[in-house]
Design an enzyme around this catalytic site. Structure first.
Site, PDB file in Angstrom:
ATOM      1  N   ARG A 148     -13.293  23.720  21.416  1.00  0.00           N
ATOM      2  CA  ARG A 148     -12.024  23.026  21.658  1.00  0.00           C
ATOM      3  C   ARG A 148     -12.208  21.527  21.910  1.00  0.00           C
ATOM      4  O   ARG A 148     -11.339  20.880  22.485  1.00  0.00           O
ATOM      5  CB  ARG A 148     -11.298  23.682  22.847  1.00  0.00           C
ATOM      6  CG  ARG A 148     -10.668  25.016  22.474  1.00  0.00           C
ATOM      7  CD  ARG A 148     -10.158  25.806  23.639  1.00  0.00           C
ATOM      8  NE  ARG A 148     -11.210  26.193  24.572  1.00  0.00           N
ATOM      9  CZ  ARG A 148     -12.069  27.185  24.365  1.00  0.00           C
ATOM     10  NH1 ARG A 148     -12.014  27.894  23.261  1.00  0.00           N
ATOM     11  NH2 ARG A 148     -13.011  27.457  25.252  1.00  0.00           N
ATOM     12  N   ASP A 202      10.020  -6.769  -4.355  1.00  0.00           N
ATOM     13  CA  ASP A 202       9.145  -7.421  -3.373  1.00  0.00           C
ATOM     14  C   ASP A 202       9.525  -8.888  -3.301  1.00  0.00           C
ATOM     15  O   ASP A 202       9.748  -9.530  -4.333  1.00  0.00           O
ATOM     16  CB  ASP A 202       7.670  -7.264  -3.768  1.00  0.00           C
ATOM     17  CG  ASP A 202       6.755  -7.407  -2.565  1.00  0.00           C
ATOM     18  OD1 ASP A 202       6.160  -6.395  -2.145  1.00  0.00           O
ATOM     19  OD2 ASP A 202       6.661  -8.529  -2.005  1.00  0.00           O
ATOM     20  N   ARG A 242       2.450   9.107   6.132  1.00  0.00           N
ATOM     21  CA  ARG A 242       1.241   9.527   6.874  1.00  0.00           C
ATOM     22  C   ARG A 242       0.014   9.598   5.981  1.00  0.00           C
ATOM     23  O   ARG A 242      -0.940  10.312   6.260  1.00  0.00           O
ATOM     24  CB  ARG A 242       1.506  10.890   7.507  1.00  0.00           C
ATOM     25  CG  ARG A 242       2.766  10.854   8.323  1.00  0.00           C
ATOM     26  CD  ARG A 242       3.450  12.190   8.299  1.00  0.00           C
ATOM     27  NE  ARG A 242       3.162  12.904   9.521  1.00  0.00           N
ATOM     28  CZ  ARG A 242       3.504  14.166   9.735  1.00  0.00           C
ATOM     29  NH1 ARG A 242       4.123  14.835   8.802  1.00  0.00           N
ATOM     30  NH2 ARG A 242       3.211  14.759  10.874  1.00  0.00           N
ATOM     31  N   VAL A 243       0.043   8.860   4.870  1.00  0.00           N
ATOM     32  CA  VAL A 243      -1.066   8.944   3.917  1.00  0.00           C
ATOM     33  C   VAL A 243      -2.295   8.183   4.405  1.00  0.00           C
ATOM     34  O   VAL A 243      -2.183   7.245   5.186  1.00  0.00           O
ATOM     35  CB  VAL A 243      -0.644   8.364   2.557  1.00  0.00           C
ATOM     36  CG1 VAL A 243       0.328   9.292   1.867  1.00  0.00           C
ATOM     37  CG2 VAL A 243      -0.053   6.968   2.721  1.00  0.00           C
ATOM     38  N   ARG A 292      -4.760   8.827  17.937  1.00  0.00           N
ATOM     39  CA  ARG A 292      -6.051   8.413  17.372  1.00  0.00           C
ATOM     40  C   ARG A 292      -6.598   7.207  18.132  1.00  0.00           C
ATOM     41  O   ARG A 292      -7.785   7.136  18.445  1.00  0.00           O
ATOM     42  CB  ARG A 292      -5.924   8.110  15.877  1.00  0.00           C
ATOM     43  CG  ARG A 292      -5.802   9.375  15.048  1.00  0.00           C
ATOM     44  CD  ARG A 292      -5.943   9.126  13.575  1.00  0.00           C
ATOM     45  NE  ARG A 292      -7.296   8.785  13.153  1.00  0.00           N
ATOM     46  CZ  ARG A 292      -8.296   9.651  13.030  1.00  0.00           C
ATOM     47  NH1 ARG A 292      -8.105  10.923  13.310  1.00  0.00           N
ATOM     48  NH2 ARG A 292      -9.480   9.263  12.633  1.00  0.00           N
ATOM     49  N   TYR A 347       0.819  -1.220   0.000  1.00  0.00           N
ATOM     50  CA  TYR A 347       0.000   0.000   0.000  1.00  0.00           C
ATOM     51  C   TYR A 347       0.852   1.268   0.000  1.00  0.00           C
ATOM     52  O   TYR A 347       0.421   2.296  -0.497  1.00  0.00           O
ATOM     53  CB  TYR A 347      -0.925   0.008   1.222  1.00  0.00           C
ATOM     54  CG  TYR A 347      -2.060  -0.966   1.110  1.00  0.00           C
ATOM     55  CD1 TYR A 347      -3.243  -0.612   0.468  1.00  0.00           C
ATOM     56  CD2 TYR A 347      -1.956  -2.248   1.626  1.00  0.00           C
ATOM     57  CE1 TYR A 347      -4.287  -1.511   0.350  1.00  0.00           C
ATOM     58  CE2 TYR A 347      -3.003  -3.157   1.512  1.00  0.00           C
ATOM     59  CZ  TYR A 347      -4.171  -2.782   0.876  1.00  0.00           C
ATOM     60  OH  TYR A 347      -5.197  -3.669   0.748  1.00  0.00           O
ATOM     61  N   LYS A 361       5.452   9.623  14.102  1.00  0.00           N
ATOM     62  CA  LYS A 361       4.495   8.712  13.475  1.00  0.00           C
ATOM     63  C   LYS A 361       3.721   7.907  14.522  1.00  0.00           C
ATOM     64  O   LYS A 361       2.493   7.791  14.466  1.00  0.00           O
ATOM     65  CB  LYS A 361       5.239   7.764  12.525  1.00  0.00           C
ATOM     66  CG  LYS A 361       4.401   6.665  11.939  1.00  0.00           C
ATOM     67  CD  LYS A 361       3.365   7.190  10.977  1.00  0.00           C
ATOM     68  CE  LYS A 361       2.367   6.116  10.585  1.00  0.00           C
ATOM     69  NZ  LYS A 361       1.326   6.604   9.705  1.00  0.00           N
ATOM     70  N   CYS A 366      -2.066  -0.053  11.063  1.00  0.00           N
ATOM     71  CA  CYS A 366      -1.375   1.051  11.747  1.00  0.00           C
ATOM     72  C   CYS A 366      -1.895   1.299  13.160  1.00  0.00           C
ATOM     73  O   CYS A 366      -1.197   1.055  14.127  1.00  0.00           O
ATOM     74  CB  CYS A 366      -1.514   2.323  10.914  1.00  0.00           C
ATOM     75  SG  CYS A 366      -0.675   2.208   9.325  1.00  0.00           S
ATOM     76  N   GLY A 386      -8.960  -1.392  13.682  1.00  0.00           N
ATOM     77  CA  GLY A 386      -8.187  -2.390  12.946  1.00  0.00           C
ATOM     78  C   GLY A 386      -7.171  -1.749  12.038  1.00  0.00           C
ATOM     79  O   GLY A 386      -6.789  -0.593  12.215  1.00  0.00           O
TER      80      GLY A 386
HETATM   81  N1  LIG Z   1      -0.945   1.034   4.694  1.00  0.00           N
HETATM   82  C1  LIG Z   1      -0.953   2.235   5.242  1.00  0.00           C
HETATM   83  O1  LIG Z   1      -1.924   2.962   5.159  1.00  0.00           O
HETATM   84  C2  LIG Z   1       0.269   2.777   5.959  1.00  0.00           C
HETATM   85  C3  LIG Z   1       0.309   4.132   6.312  1.00  0.00           C
HETATM   86  C4  LIG Z   1       1.431   4.625   6.930  1.00  0.00           C
HETATM   87  C5  LIG Z   1       2.485   3.772   7.223  1.00  0.00           C
HETATM   88  N2  LIG Z   1       2.414   2.450   6.894  1.00  0.00           N
HETATM   89  C6  LIG Z   1       3.563   1.625   7.218  1.00  0.00           C
HETATM   90  O2  LIG Z   1       4.256   1.319   6.013  1.00  0.00           O
HETATM   91  C7  LIG Z   1       4.825   0.019   6.106  1.00  0.00           C
HETATM   92  C8  LIG Z   1       4.378  -0.818   4.920  1.00  0.00           C
HETATM   93  O3  LIG Z   1       2.974  -0.961   5.009  1.00  0.00           O
HETATM   94  P1  LIG Z   1       2.089  -1.450   3.781  1.00  0.00           P
HETATM   95  O4  LIG Z   1       0.679  -1.180   4.170  1.00  0.00           O
HETATM   96  O5  LIG Z   1       2.602  -0.886   2.520  1.00  0.00           O
HETATM   97  O6  LIG Z   1       2.404  -3.022   3.826  1.00  0.00           O
HETATM   98  P2  LIG Z   1       1.938  -4.128   2.748  1.00  0.00           P
HETATM   99  O7  LIG Z   1       1.800  -5.399   3.494  1.00  0.00           O
HETATM  100  O8  LIG Z   1       0.810  -3.614   1.917  1.00  0.00           O
HETATM  101  O9  LIG Z   1       3.192  -4.243   1.768  1.00  0.00           O
HETATM  102  C9  LIG Z   1       4.424  -4.615   2.178  1.00  0.00           C
HETATM  103  C10 LIG Z   1       5.095  -5.409   1.053  1.00  0.00           C
HETATM  104  O10 LIG Z   1       6.427  -5.680   1.478  1.00  0.00           O
HETATM  105  C11 LIG Z   1       6.794  -6.965   0.994  1.00  0.00           C
HETATM  106  N3  LIG Z   1       7.938  -7.432   1.753  1.00  0.00           N
HETATM  107  C12 LIG Z   1       7.962  -8.045   2.965  1.00  0.00           C
HETATM  108  N4  LIG Z   1       9.237  -8.278   3.330  1.00  0.00           N
HETATM  109  C13 LIG Z   1      10.028  -7.810   2.329  1.00  0.00           C
HETATM  110  C14 LIG Z   1      11.424  -7.753   2.134  1.00  0.00           C
HETATM  111  N5  LIG Z   1      12.275  -8.242   3.047  1.00  0.00           N
HETATM  112  N6  LIG Z   1      11.889  -7.219   0.990  1.00  0.00           N
HETATM  113  C15 LIG Z   1      11.032  -6.735   0.040  1.00  0.00           C
HETATM  114  N7  LIG Z   1       9.706  -6.765   0.181  1.00  0.00           N
HETATM  115  C16 LIG Z   1       9.199  -7.275   1.331  1.00  0.00           C
HETATM  116  C17 LIG Z   1       5.534  -7.773   1.145  1.00  0.00           C
HETATM  117  O11 LIG Z   1       5.532  -8.912   0.303  1.00  0.00           O
HETATM  118  C18 LIG Z   1       4.458  -6.750   0.768  1.00  0.00           C
HETATM  119  O12 LIG Z   1       4.112  -6.842  -0.605  1.00  0.00           O
HETATM  120  C19 LIG Z   1       4.402  -0.553   7.457  1.00  0.00           C
HETATM  121  O13 LIG Z   1       5.390  -0.321   8.420  1.00  0.00           O
HETATM  122  C20 LIG Z   1       3.183   0.268   7.783  1.00  0.00           C
HETATM  123  O14 LIG Z   1       2.960   0.362   9.178  1.00  0.00           O
HETATM  124  C21 LIG Z   1       1.345   1.942   6.255  1.00  0.00           C
END
Ligand SMILES: NC(=O)c1ccc[n+]([C@@H]2O[C@H](COP(=O)([O-])OP(=O)(O)OC[C@H]3O[C@@H](n4cnc5c(N)ncnc54)[C@H](O)[C@@H]3O)[C@@H](O)[C@H]2O)c1
Length: 455
Positions: free
Chosen positions: A255, A33, A163-164, A222, A13, A215, A269, A266
């Protein structure tokens, strides 16, 4: 500093929108990936996640020749890590008998290790995964330094939180303010130079640990505030109050900004990150710990409410059902399984937990998730469409405020289901409209009957 080639590790994501945004802004990007299905799907010109506009930007990035994908990293000017940081499934921490969840940093460790053979003098490494405080300096830096290069001297190292908002990722990536924490001033500056490729929001430089704290503090704030709203919903039911009305009135105060209660918290995050602080310092985090407890127990509150709902129907009191739960044999249509409206993310979903809890009580649940119609959920009957889920239901249970659920016409539904009872846990449906259509509609956090009003 001029970065021409970027390697993004993790194409989920966060990583996929980030990689393709850099690519359409002129950088050569290799997306990496470890999941070969992800790489194959992208190579076929498809995408594996739902996010508005993402397919279009990934296609443009690939067609421009700037974006390629692989299961292995390569040499690059900059490396960006966006891999998952969930909690451990089968291990808990313990502080004076209080159990807490532990961060699973294995993906960050292996992604960092994968960079080491390719790391060169002058490179930049950025960690974007949400991580416990001091991860960049205590975990990532020593691994990268196995290359023989020194962070802050031979290569730049930063932490930059993402932070999206899912559903608006592509816009927010560009417009949101971005915090960049370097292990040195020069590292933060290098990070600024990279993100300035496309970020139009303010870019603020700080140190890596502050950026990590920023972060987690955001998500913890929240979580704690939702826990407060959930606790208010319990009190509202006790005292014959409509929590949604009470919150809207309280929020008229200039306020005060009370968040919405719901069936639980859920996602990847908000339900995860506060545990990073509890794990890092359990003796300093009693409020964060208890907020997590409140939100994690909210699915049980919903199930209790359902039991009361059937009991109030006069079906049969729990103790006259041969010792079985009052929910035994009840057919329930669960509408929505993801963790929040209009996204397709099932991670840590309280809705899925509610379905499991109902099934443990003997209820027959058919779920319908329009954003993941083909999902296979362990032990959950996933309906092919809304009609199948509601057709022979005794009760409609609304668990996610998807726009299409909020717009449902109760008159039309009444002709498609034998249910005349509904529980709305997200305040999406109008009681009057549903009553006119012949339903008895209950809402989470509401116990305000005409009799209570008169009293
Ligand atoms: N999804 C959100 O809205 C959001 C927002 C802010 C921060 N985050 C943070 O961003 C980070 C990633 O979240 P996400 O939602 O994108 O996760 P995700 O599960 O959607 O994607 C992560 C990807 O990383 C791959 N992966 C795992 N181990 C790997 C490695 N060693 N090398 C290469 N690829 C690998 C997985 O196969 C997966 O496709 C997390 O720490 C999350 O907390 C997420």
């Amino acid at each position: 500093m001029n970065f021409r080639k970027l390697c993004v590790l993790g194409l989920g994501y966060i990583g996929l929108p980030t990689a393709s945004t850099f690519a359409v802004n002129g950088l050569k990007v290799l997306g990496v990936d470890i999941n070969p299905n992800v790489v194959e799907t992208l190579q076929k010109g498809l995408i594996h996640i739902h996010e508005p506009g993402l397919r279009d930007i990934v296609t443009r990035a690939m067609q421009s020749g700037n974006f390629t994908v692989s299961t292995k990293p390569e040499k690059a000017d900059a490396f960006l890590i966006a891999v998952p940081t969930p909690f451990k499934e089968h291990e808990l921490g313990d502080y004076n008998g209080q159990k807490y969840k532990l961060a699973d940093m294995s993906a960050v460790i292996s992604a960092t290790e994968a960079i080491v053979p390719y790391l060169r003098q002058g490179n930049l490494v950025i960690l974007e995964s949400t991580s416990p405080p001091r991860t960049t300096v205590d975990l990532v830096k020593p691994i990268l330094e196995r290359s023989g290069l020194k962070a802050g001297i031979d290569f730049y190292l930063c932490y930059s939180p993402e932070r999206v908002l899912p559903g608006q990722i592509l816009r927010e990536l560009i417009e949101n303010a971005r915090v960049i924490g370097g292990v040195t001033f020069e590292s933060a500056k290098a990070g600024r130079d990279l993100y300035a490729t496309f970020v139009k929001g303010k870019i603020i430089e700080t140190d890596a640990t502050t950026a990590e704290m920023v972060k987690i503090m955001e998500n913890t704030t929240r979580d704690v505030n939702i826990a407060l709203a959930n606790e208010f919903s319990h009190l509202a039911e006790r005292f014959g109050v409509d929590i949604w009305e009470a919150i809207s009135l309280a929020n008229l105060h200039p306020r005060i900004n009370i968040l919405n209660p719901g069936p639980g918290v859920g996602g990847h995050c908000i339900s995860v990150d506060p545990w990073f602080l509890v794990e890092a310092a359990p003796e300093l985090t009693p409020m964060i710990y208890h907020a997590r407890q409140v939100n994690d127990s909210q699915p049980h509150f919903v199930v209790e409410k359902l039991k009361q709902t059937f009991a109030a129907q006069g079906d049969f009191p729990a103790d006259k059902n041969g010792g079985l739960s009052i929910l035994n044999g009840k057919r329930i249509a669960a509408l929505g399984l993801v963790y929040k409206p209009d996204v397709d993310d099932l991670r840590e979903s309280p809705a899925a937990e509610i379905v499991h809890l109902l099934q443990e009580e003997g209820a027959q649940v058919k779920a319908w998730e329009p954003f993941k119609p083909d999902a296979k959920m362990n032990g959950i009957h996933m309906s092919a469409d809304l009609d199948e889920a509601i057709h022979d239901a005794d009760l409609l249970l609304l668990l996610v405020r998807h726009s299409e659920f909020a717009k449902l016409d109760p008159l039309e539904l009444a002709s498609k289901t034998k249910a005349r009872l509904a529980l709305d846990t997200v305040n999406a449906w109008e009681v009057d409209e549903w009553q006119k259509a012949g339903f008895r509609l209950l809402r989470l956090g509401v116990n305000k009957t005409p009799a209570a009003n008169a009293a």
